[in-house]
Design a protein around this motif. Structure first.
Motif, PDB file in Angstrom:
ATOM      1  N   ASN A  45       0.834  -1.208   0.000  1.00  0.00           N
ATOM      2  CA  ASN A  45       0.000   0.000   0.000  1.00  0.00           C
ATOM      3  C   ASN A  45       0.870   1.261   0.000  1.00  0.00           C
ATOM      4  OD1 ASN A  45      -2.383  -1.489   0.055  1.00  0.00           O
ATOM      5  ND2 ASN A  45      -2.474  -1.509   2.292  1.00  0.00           N
ATOM      6  N   GLY A  46       1.959   1.219   0.784  1.00  0.00           N
ATOM      7  CA  GLY A  46       2.862   2.364   0.830  1.00  0.00           C
ATOM      8  C   GLY A  46       3.528   2.627  -0.506  1.00  0.00           C
ATOM      9  N   LEU A  47       3.969   1.567  -1.158  1.00  0.00           N
ATOM     10  CA  LEU A  47       4.582   1.715  -2.484  1.00  0.00           C
ATOM     11  C   LEU A  47       3.573   2.256  -3.496  1.00  0.00           C
ATOM     12  CD1 LEU A  47       6.684  -1.583  -2.659  1.00  0.00           C
ATOM     13  CD2 LEU A  47       7.566   0.757  -2.484  1.00  0.00           C
ATOM     14  N   SER A  48       2.342   1.793  -3.383  1.00  0.00           N
ATOM     15  CA  SER A  48       1.291   2.278  -4.283  1.00  0.00           C
ATOM     16  C   SER A  48       1.060   3.773  -4.085  1.00  0.00           C
ATOM     17  CB  SER A  48      -0.003   1.499  -4.033  1.00  0.00           C
ATOM     18  OG  SER A  48      -1.055   1.988  -4.842  1.00  0.00           O
ATOM     19  N   LEU A  49       1.048   4.217  -2.818  1.00  0.00           N
ATOM     20  CA  LEU A  49       0.875   5.636  -2.525  1.00  0.00           C
ATOM     21  C   LEU A  49       2.034   6.453  -3.102  1.00  0.00           C
ATOM     22  CD1 LEU A  49      -0.367   5.565   1.189  1.00  0.00           C
ATOM     23  CD2 LEU A  49      -1.674   6.297  -0.808  1.00  0.00           C
ATOM     24  N   CYS A  50       3.236   5.914  -2.997  1.00  0.00           N
ATOM     25  CA  CYS A  50       4.407   6.634  -3.506  1.00  0.00           C
ATOM     26  C   CYS A  50       4.346   6.804  -5.015  1.00  0.00           C
ATOM     27  CB  CYS A  50       5.682   5.888  -3.114  1.00  0.00           C
ATOM     28  SG  CYS A  50       6.096   5.988  -1.366  1.00  0.00           S
ATOM     29  N   GLN A  52       1.755   6.340  -7.139  1.00  0.00           N
ATOM     30  CA  GLN A  52       0.533   6.890  -7.711  1.00  0.00           C
ATOM     31  C   GLN A  52       0.239   8.311  -7.247  1.00  0.00           C
ATOM     32  OE1 GLN A  52      -2.803   4.253  -7.190  1.00  0.00           O
ATOM     33  NE2 GLN A  52      -1.704   2.465  -7.948  1.00  0.00           N
ATOM     34  N   SER A  53       0.764   8.717  -6.091  1.00  0.00           N
ATOM     35  CA  SER A  53       0.403  10.022  -5.554  1.00  0.00           C
ATOM     36  C   SER A  53       1.617  10.899  -5.245  1.00  0.00           C
ATOM     37  CB  SER A  53      -0.447   9.844  -4.282  1.00  0.00           C
ATOM     38  OG  SER A  53      -0.755  11.086  -3.708  1.00  0.00           O
ATOM     39  N   LEU A  54       2.517  10.411  -4.399  1.00  0.00           N
ATOM     40  CA  LEU A  54       3.587  11.267  -3.899  1.00  0.00           C
ATOM     41  C   LEU A  54       4.591  11.668  -4.974  1.00  0.00           C
ATOM     42  CD1 LEU A  54       4.345   9.681  -0.402  1.00  0.00           C
ATOM     43  CD2 LEU A  54       3.023  11.734  -0.925  1.00  0.00           C
ATOM     44  N   ILE A  55       5.155  10.689  -5.661  1.00  0.00           N
ATOM     45  CA  ILE A  55       6.194  10.993  -6.650  1.00  0.00           C
ATOM     46  C   ILE A  55       5.669  11.865  -7.797  1.00  0.00           C
ATOM     47  CG2 ILE A  55       7.800  10.005  -8.337  1.00  0.00           C
ATOM     48  CD1 ILE A  55       8.190   7.664  -6.460  1.00  0.00           C
ATOM     49  N   PRO A  56       4.517  11.536  -8.407  1.00  0.00           N
ATOM     50  CA  PRO A  56       4.028  12.385  -9.507  1.00  0.00           C
ATOM     51  C   PRO A  56       3.738  13.827  -9.086  1.00  0.00           C
ATOM     52  CG  PRO A  56       2.912  10.265  -9.524  1.00  0.00           C
ATOM     53  CD  PRO A  56       3.665  10.332  -8.235  1.00  0.00           C
ATOM     54  N   SER A  57       3.212  14.022  -7.877  1.00  0.00           N
ATOM     55  CA  SER A  57       2.818  15.368  -7.468  1.00  0.00           C
ATOM     56  C   SER A  57       3.938  16.139  -6.794  1.00  0.00           C
ATOM     57  CB  SER A  57       1.616  15.284  -6.505  1.00  0.00           C
ATOM     58  OG  SER A  57       1.965  14.586  -5.322  1.00  0.00           O
ATOM     59  N   PHE A 141      -1.978  17.872  -3.851  1.00  0.00           N
ATOM     60  CA  PHE A 141      -2.436  16.877  -2.888  1.00  0.00           C
ATOM     61  C   PHE A 141      -3.827  17.228  -2.364  1.00  0.00           C
ATOM     62  CE2 PHE A 141      -2.881  15.388   1.505  1.00  0.00           C
ATOM     63  CZ  PHE A 141      -2.632  14.026   1.358  1.00  0.00           C
ATOM     64  N   ALA A 142      -4.025  18.498  -1.991  1.00  0.00           N
ATOM     65  CA  ALA A 142      -5.293  18.913  -1.397  1.00  0.00           C
ATOM     66  C   ALA A 142      -6.427  18.932  -2.414  1.00  0.00           C
ATOM     67  CB  ALA A 142      -5.141  20.292  -0.754  1.00  0.00           C
ATOM     68  N   VAL A 143      -6.183  19.523  -3.580  1.00  0.00           N
ATOM     69  CA  VAL A 143      -7.256  19.725  -4.556  1.00  0.00           C
ATOM     70  C   VAL A 143      -7.437  18.499  -5.458  1.00  0.00           C
ATOM     71  CG1 VAL A 143      -8.068  21.158  -6.465  1.00  0.00           C
ATOM     72  CG2 VAL A 143      -6.910  22.223  -4.516  1.00  0.00           C
ATOM     73  N   ALA A 144      -6.323  18.012  -6.013  1.00  0.00           N
ATOM     74  CA  ALA A 144      -6.429  16.904  -6.968  1.00  0.00           C
ATOM     75  C   ALA A 144      -6.700  15.570  -6.278  1.00  0.00           C
ATOM     76  CB  ALA A 144      -5.153  16.815  -7.803  1.00  0.00           C
ATOM     77  N   PHE A 145      -5.931  15.267  -5.221  1.00  0.00           N
ATOM     78  CA  PHE A 145      -6.074  13.963  -4.569  1.00  0.00           C
ATOM     79  C   PHE A 145      -7.261  13.934  -3.613  1.00  0.00           C
ATOM     80  CE2 PHE A 145      -4.986  11.135  -0.956  1.00  0.00           C
ATOM     81  CZ  PHE A 145      -5.083   9.921  -1.633  1.00  0.00           C
ATOM     82  N   VAL A 146      -7.237  14.802  -2.581  1.00  0.00           N
ATOM     83  CA  VAL A 146      -8.299  14.763  -1.564  1.00  0.00           C
ATOM     84  C   VAL A 146      -9.618  15.275  -2.128  1.00  0.00           C
ATOM     85  CG1 VAL A 146      -9.012  15.522   0.733  1.00  0.00           C
ATOM     86  CG2 VAL A 146      -6.596  15.072   0.272  1.00  0.00           C
ATOM     87  N   GLY A 147      -9.583  16.405  -2.835  1.00  0.00           N
ATOM     88  CA  GLY A 147     -10.814  16.993  -3.341  1.00  0.00           C
ATOM     89  C   GLY A 147     -11.409  16.228  -4.506  1.00  0.00           C
ATOM     90  N   LYS A 243      -4.122   5.464  12.811  1.00  0.00           N
ATOM     91  CA  LYS A 243      -3.707   5.415  11.411  1.00  0.00           C
ATOM     92  C   LYS A 243      -3.619   6.820  10.814  1.00  0.00           C
ATOM     93  CE  LYS A 243      -5.480   0.810  10.302  1.00  0.00           C
ATOM     94  NZ  LYS A 243      -6.377   0.022   9.430  1.00  0.00           N
ATOM     95  N   SER A 244      -4.539   7.688  11.222  1.00  0.00           N
ATOM     96  CA  SER A 244      -4.581   9.043  10.654  1.00  0.00           C
ATOM     97  C   SER A 244      -3.360   9.857  11.043  1.00  0.00           C
ATOM     98  CB  SER A 244      -5.851   9.758  11.107  1.00  0.00           C
ATOM     99  OG  SER A 244      -7.006   9.096  10.632  1.00  0.00           O
ATOM    100  N   ILE A 245      -2.924   9.733  12.302  1.00  0.00           N
ATOM    101  CA  ILE A 245      -1.774  10.516  12.749  1.00  0.00           C
ATOM    102  C   ILE A 245      -0.449   9.820  12.438  1.00  0.00           C
ATOM    103  CG2 ILE A 245      -3.114  11.619  14.565  1.00  0.00           C
ATOM    104  CD1 ILE A 245      -1.737   9.824  16.585  1.00  0.00           C
ATOM    105  N   THR A 246      -0.518   8.573  11.969  1.00  0.00           N
ATOM    106  CA  THR A 246       0.705   7.854  11.629  1.00  0.00           C
ATOM    107  C   THR A 246       1.161   8.178  10.218  1.00  0.00           C
ATOM    108  OG1 THR A 246       0.152   6.027  13.133  1.00  0.00           O
ATOM    109  CG2 THR A 246       1.765   5.574  11.409  1.00  0.00           C
ATOM    110  N   GLU A 247       0.250   8.109   9.250  1.00  0.00           N
ATOM    111  CA  GLU A 247       0.604   8.405   7.851  1.00  0.00           C
ATOM    112  C   GLU A 247      -0.554   9.158   7.215  1.00  0.00           C
ATOM    113  OE1 GLU A 247       1.967   9.004   4.331  1.00  0.00           O
ATOM    114  OE2 GLU A 247       0.174   7.727   4.354  1.00  0.00           O
ATOM    115  N   VAL A 248      -0.324  10.391   6.791  1.00  0.00           N
ATOM    116  CA  VAL A 248      -1.397  11.303   6.425  1.00  0.00           C
ATOM    117  C   VAL A 248      -2.158  10.852   5.183  1.00  0.00           C
ATOM    118  CG1 VAL A 248       0.160  12.823   5.097  1.00  0.00           C
ATOM    119  CG2 VAL A 248      -1.974  13.732   6.039  1.00  0.00           C
ATOM    120  N   THR A 249      -1.464  10.388   4.147  1.00  0.00           N
ATOM    121  CA  THR A 249      -2.147   9.994   2.917  1.00  0.00           C
ATOM    122  C   THR A 249      -3.044   8.790   3.159  1.00  0.00           C
ATOM    123  OG1 THR A 249      -0.228  10.771   1.658  1.00  0.00           O
ATOM    124  CG2 THR A 249      -1.841   9.430   0.490  1.00  0.00           C
TER     125      THR A 249
END
Length: 332
Positions: A45-50, A52-57, A141-147, A243-249
């Motif tokens: 899951n962590g690799l997927s987040l990296c 799909q979300s973190l590295i591109p943005s 992160f805020a607009v594209a991912f969360v929003g 979980k929320s305070i451990t890893e934000v995404t």
């Protein structure tokens, strides 16, 4: 005698601190050995987040930030930003770094500050003050991912983003103090000679790649820890909070259906333990005090929650939310 007692208290605090860390380390090792498949799922899951979300943005923004700093472009001919930095935050280059942190995301602010402190453009005290309000989620992160991706509402993403930014601005204004004007002369002189663009570009790519590696490493690690939380007999509320305070995404991905927009905004403002360790890993000569860092992040999260609540009254956002059991809870 008093000095001796004080030393004993300090030694006790240090000893208990290391005992706690040792206990947590052995607990984590035991869980990895006892539940390897669960930990492996967390890593996936962590690799997927990296990827799909973190590295591109984040990665492109980090290269741009490093390039701006290496060439000195950001520090030259910015009379408007210089004036506003003094008037709003009363710290040199504060508005420049604040804008970059808002665009690039959590570790970009500390990367900028660390770079400038290392160049002796800012002193350690100024750098520490800047970090109190330059730890922000990126616009993407805020607009594209969360929003857009989670809530299916760009408006919701902008409300969340503006709530976090306003919270940081308020904290920056409260913390900022007057500085000597001649500090700005030294700042501008430090970047009189521009670096060769090709050299600066190559260096920026290398530095950003190393920083990105650290960020992804912490994201994967804490994602694995989040997966192991399921083993403990916590209530769903406590489980989600941990979980929320451990890893934000990962935390926001789990909490957005069951929690209100102000709660999600406060998570974005606080960051997470993962974000904190990412920041500590690139702090350089700043020597960030962890207790003060988490205190300011907590204050920022509370303030952000209040701001988001008020903003939703002014700019109402309609999004479908669901409880953990899947029952529709209405709109926010």
């Amino acid at each position: 005698m008093k000095h001796f007692k004080c030393l004993l208290k300090i030694n006790n605090v240090i000893r208990y601190k290391y005992m706690l860390l040792l206990y947590l380390l052995f607990t984590f090792i035991f869980l990895l050995v006892r539940y390897p498949s669960i930990a492996a799922d967390g890593v996936k899951n962590g690799l997927s987040l990296c990827f799909q979300s973190l590295i591109p943005s984040l990665y492109p923004f980090m290269i741009v930030v490093e390039l701006l700093l290496s060439t000195g472009i950001l520090m030259k001919n910015n009379k408007v930003l210089d004036f506003l930095s003094l008037k709003i935050f009363r710290l040199p280059l504060s508005l420049n770094i604040f804008i970059l942190s808002c665009l690039g995301g959590y570790p970009v602010g500390v990367t900028c500050v660390s770079n400038l402190v290392g160049r002796d453009v800012l002193n350690a005290e100024e750098g520490e003050k800047l970090l109190n309000f330059t730890v922000n989620p990126s616009l993407s992160f805020a607009v594209a991912f969360v929003g857009a991706m989670l809530y299916k509402s760009i408006k919701a993403g902008f409300v969340l983003y503006l709530s976090v930014i306003l919270s940081s601005i308020i904290i920056g204004i409260l913390i900022g103090r007057k500085i000597k004007i001649n500090r700005y002369t030294r700042v501008m002189d430090a970047f009189e000679e521009e670096a060769d663009f090709s050299t600066a570009f190559t260096s920026s790519v290398k530095k950003s790649a190393f920083t990105m590696f650290y960020i992804c490493s912490f994201t994967v690690l804490f994602s694995s820890i989040c997966s192991l939380v399921e083993i403990f007999p916590f209530s769903p509320e406590i489980n989600l909070l941990i979980k929320s305070i451990t890893e934000v995404t990962n935390g926001i991905s789990l909490a957005y259906r069951a929690r209100s927009l102000p709660f999600i905004a406060s998570l974005m403002s606080f960051g997470s333990l993962s974000v904190a360790f990412q920041i500590f890993s690139v702090q350089g000569e700043l020597k960030i005090k962890s207790i003060k860092y988490f205190f300011v992040r907590t204050v920022s999260a509370v303030l952000c929650y209040l701001i988001a609540t008020v903003m939703l009254k002014i700019f109402p956002v309609t999004v479908n939310t669901f409880s953990p059991s899947g029952v529709n809870c209405g709109v926010l």
